[in-house]
Each structure stands twice: as structure tokens, then as C-alpha cells.
Design an enzyme around this catalytic site. Structure first.
Site, PDB file in Angstrom:
ATOM      1  N   ASN A 157       0.867  -1.178   0.000  1.00 28.39           N
ATOM      2  CA  ASN A 157       0.000   0.000   0.000  1.00 28.39           C
ATOM      3  C   ASN A 157       0.901   1.224   0.000  1.00 28.39           C
ATOM      4  O   ASN A 157       1.542   1.524   1.000  1.00 28.39           O
ATOM      5  CB  ASN A 157      -0.887  -0.036   1.257  1.00 28.39           C
ATOM      6  CG  ASN A 157      -1.705   1.232   1.430  1.00 28.39           C
ATOM      7  OD1 ASN A 157      -1.785   2.069   0.527  1.00 28.39           O
ATOM      8  ND2 ASN A 157      -2.323   1.376   2.599  1.00 28.39           N
TER       9      ASN A 157
ATOM     10  N   LYS B  77       0.046   4.273  -0.175  1.00 32.81           N
ATOM     11  CA  LYS B  77      -0.580   5.437   0.471  1.00 32.81           C
ATOM     12  C   LYS B  77      -0.370   6.685  -0.410  1.00 32.81           C
ATOM     13  O   LYS B  77      -0.378   6.553  -1.637  1.00 32.81           O
ATOM     14  CB  LYS B  77      -0.040   5.611   1.894  1.00 32.81           C
ATOM     15  CG  LYS B  77      -0.156   4.310   2.702  1.00 32.81           C
ATOM     16  CD  LYS B  77       0.114   4.460   4.177  1.00 32.81           C
ATOM     17  CE  LYS B  77      -0.025   3.108   4.858  1.00 32.81           C
ATOM     18  NZ  LYS B  77       0.077   3.177   6.321  1.00 32.81           N
TER      19      LYS B  77
ATOM     20  N   HIS C 282      -9.291   1.005   5.254  1.00 30.33           N
ATOM     21  CA  HIS C 282      -7.993   1.195   5.921  1.00 30.33           C
ATOM     22  C   HIS C 282      -8.192   2.108   7.131  1.00 30.33           C
ATOM     23  O   HIS C 282      -9.013   3.029   7.095  1.00 30.33           O
ATOM     24  CB  HIS C 282      -6.985   1.810   4.944  1.00 30.33           C
ATOM     25  CG  HIS C 282      -5.587   1.758   5.471  1.00 30.33           C
ATOM     26  ND1 HIS C 282      -5.133   2.653   6.421  1.00 30.33           N
ATOM     27  CD2 HIS C 282      -4.568   0.904   5.242  1.00 30.33           C
ATOM     28  CE1 HIS C 282      -3.884   2.341   6.732  1.00 30.33           C
ATOM     29  NE2 HIS C 282      -3.518   1.283   6.033  1.00 30.33           N
TER      30      HIS C 282
ATOM     31  N   GLU D 289      -6.591   4.500   8.156  1.00 26.07           N
ATOM     32  CA  GLU D 289      -6.400   5.930   7.865  1.00 26.07           C
ATOM     33  C   GLU D 289      -7.667   6.529   7.249  1.00 26.07           C
ATOM     34  O   GLU D 289      -7.965   7.706   7.454  1.00 26.07           O
ATOM     35  CB  GLU D 289      -5.159   6.119   6.970  1.00 26.07           C
ATOM     36  CG  GLU D 289      -3.874   5.897   7.776  1.00 26.07           C
ATOM     37  CD  GLU D 289      -2.716   5.307   7.007  1.00 26.07           C
ATOM     38  OE1 GLU D 289      -2.711   5.340   5.764  1.00 26.07           O
ATOM     39  OE2 GLU D 289      -1.788   4.782   7.676  1.00 26.07           O
TER      40      GLU D 289
ATOM     41  N   GLU E   4      -4.698  -5.124  10.586  1.00 22.99           N
ATOM     42  CA  GLU E   4      -3.651  -4.127  10.812  1.00 22.99           C
ATOM     43  C   GLU E   4      -3.896  -3.434  12.151  1.00 22.99           C
ATOM     44  O   GLU E   4      -4.714  -2.493  12.225  1.00 22.99           O
ATOM     45  CB  GLU E   4      -3.667  -3.068   9.703  1.00 22.99           C
ATOM     46  CG  GLU E   4      -3.472  -3.638   8.312  1.00 22.99           C
ATOM     47  CD  GLU E   4      -3.000  -2.570   7.330  1.00 22.99           C
ATOM     48  OE1 GLU E   4      -1.941  -2.775   6.740  1.00 22.99           O
ATOM     49  OE2 GLU E   4      -3.680  -1.541   7.172  1.00 22.99           O
TER      50      GLU E   4
ATOM     51  N   GLY F 163       3.288   2.007  10.886  1.00 27.01           N
ATOM     52  CA  GLY F 163       4.292   3.067  10.770  1.00 27.01           C
ATOM     53  C   GLY F 163       5.075   3.341  12.046  1.00 27.01           C
ATOM     54  O   GLY F 163       5.764   4.351  12.145  1.00 27.01           O
TER      55      GLY F 163
ATOM     56  N   SER G 245       4.078  -2.347  10.192  1.00 30.51           N
ATOM     57  CA  SER G 245       5.532  -2.424  10.399  1.00 30.51           C
ATOM     58  C   SER G 245       6.149  -3.751   9.957  1.00 30.51           C
ATOM     59  O   SER G 245       7.084  -4.252  10.598  1.00 30.51           O
ATOM     60  CB  SER G 245       5.879  -2.139  11.873  1.00 30.51           C
ATOM     61  OG  SER G 245       5.532  -0.812  12.205  1.00 30.51           O
TER      62      SER G 245
END
Ligand code: 13P
Length: 243
Positions: free
Chosen positions: A9, A11, A91, A93, A158, A164, A203
Site C-alpha cells: 500500500n 498510500k 484502511h 487511515e 492491521e 508506521g 511495520s
């Protein structure tokens, strides 16, 4: 057996010059016994599908409707028209920054399937849910609310606190969560639930990939930062093919 999937991904990263990284990933994918999917930003979809024939391409989001007055949005049909085969929906985000709840995520997954795309449906708990022992319950609720009746999906777990950050759950925690997700998918879809690929994301790096892939119900990864450079992503693809 679920298909082994190494998914990247990108992003909101990547310029046209980065297609060369995608081409290196594509070349490596040709030799490996796993499926590679890259979800670049929409601006790179055209060149990605044109120049990278050994990998599958996906979008990062789609609107629930096939077309209409929705400025700035992109529909699943449009992604399919660009040559995409997959699309990420839900996702964290998007859930966090765009207020998307599981009802919206489910509608997006259904729109993807209607457009002949396979949705990669993302779920994951917050840090406080992990710390209070509610991670499996939180993820189960998200799954129940987000998955469509059609079993042609990919599930990506996730944990939000692992995205991250360089911090990942313990191997035992990954196993427990993925086993619980498999049980839920099997309950929901019967034997087709056993064939759904369940990806771990958060990660994932070349250094931890092999251990993560050794978990029974981990069928691959959804990788953010480490999918941007072929030198990082190819070792992850190799670890998956070997697992
Ligand atoms: P990182 O691999 O950068 O932690 O991102 C994971 C992710 O959000 C993939 O969708």
C-alpha cells in the site's frame, strides 16, 4: 489453501519516476510462488498496469456508488477500467481521517465486488483496546460490520498502533488474532471462509517477515513503508514464497 499474497500500500507516496521501482518488483514477482499486489496512488495506476505485467494492481479506496456527483472520489468501476484487480477498503487511515464506519466499508466492498474487483478489507484495534484486552472483540465487531455476503474478499488485520511505528504485536498475539479471524470467517462463510487470505499489516519489514509468515493463519502481508522500495519489498515477497 488461501492464496499467499504480498500486498503493498503506497498510500500518498510516489511519482511517475517511481514506476521503475514497481518494474523491479514486477520482475521479481515473476520468479516467486506468491501473488504480488501493489496499490499505488491513483495517479500511477495507468503506468503501473501498463508497465508491470507480473503483478496485480489495486486502488486504495473506492466510492460505494458506480458514478455520480461526488467530487474528488473514484468508483470501483473506474479502477477496474484502469486495469486494477483489487481495492483496499476500510484502511484505518480512511476510518480515522475520513470518518468511515463499518457500514460504509461494507458498501464499498460490495461496490468493488460488483465491479469485478476483489476488496482488501482492513480491520484493526486501537492501542487502548489492545491494552484493555479487548482487541479480538473489537476486530470481530469490525469484521461482522464490514464484510459483505460474497466471500470473494481478502481480509487484512492491521493493528492501528503497529502502523508506521516499528512496533509489532508478539508472535503469540498475531497467531491468536489470525486464528480468531479464521474462525469467524469460517463461521460466516462456511468452507469458503477457509480459503480467504488473511494478511497481517503494520511495520512488516524484511527483518520480521519470515517469523510473521510462519503463523498458520497468516497468508501474507499488507505492507506500507517497506513496499515503496524494491530493495525492501522483494525480500518480504521472497520470505512469503518460502513460508
Ligand atoms: P507500515 O507497513 O508502514 O506500518 O503500514 C502498514 C499499512 O498501513 C499498510 O496498509
Amino acid at each position: 489453501m488461501p492464496t499467499k499474497i504480498a500486498a503493498g500500500n503506497w498510500k500518498m507516496n510516489g511519482q511517475q519516476t517511481d514506476i521503475s521501482e514497481l518494474q523491479l518488483i514486477s520482475k521479481a514477482a515473476d520468479q516467486l510462488d506468491c501473488r504480488t499486489i501493489i496499490c499505488p496512488p491513483t495517479t500511477l495506476l495507468g503506468n503501473a498496469t501498463k508497465f508491470c505485467n507480473e503483478i496485480f494492481i489495486g486502488g486504495q479506496d473506492c466510492h460505494p456508488k458506480p458514478s455520480g456527483a461526488y467530487t474528488g472520489d473514484i468508483s470501483a468501476n473506474m479502477l477496474a477500467d484502469m486495469g486494477a484487480s483489487y481495492v483496499i477498503v476500510g484502511h484505518s487511515e480512511r476510518r480515522t481521517y475520513h470518518g468511515e464506519n463499518s457500514t460504509i466499508v461494507k458498501a464499498k466492498a460490495e461496490a468493488a465486488i460488483a465491479a469485478d474487483l476483489k476488496p482488501i478489507i482492513c480491520v484493526g484495534e486501537k492501542l487502548q483496546q489492545r491494552e484493555s484486552g479487548d482487541a479480538i472483540e473489537a476486530v470481530s465487531l469490525q469484521i461482522k460490520g464490514s464484510i459483505p455476503t460474497n466471500s470473494e474478499i481478502i481480509l487484512a488485520y492491521e493493528p492501528i498502533w503497529a502502523i508506521g511505528t516499528g512496533v509489532i504485536p508478539s508472535f503469540k498475539e498475531i497467531c491468536q488474532m489470525h486464528d480468531a479471524i479464521r474462525a469467524l470467517l469460517t463461521k460466516n462463510y462456511g468452507s469458503s471462509g477457509q480459503k480467504i487470505s488473511i494478511l497481517y499489516g503494520g511495520s512488516v519489514k524484511p527483518s520480521n517477515a519470515a517469523e510473521i509468515f510462519s503463523a498458520t493463519n497468516v497468508n501474507g502481508a499488507l505492507v506500507g513503508g517497506a513496499s515503496l522500495k524494491s530493495a525492501d519489498f522483494i525480500p518480504i515477497m521472497r520470505a512469503l514464497a518460502k513460508s
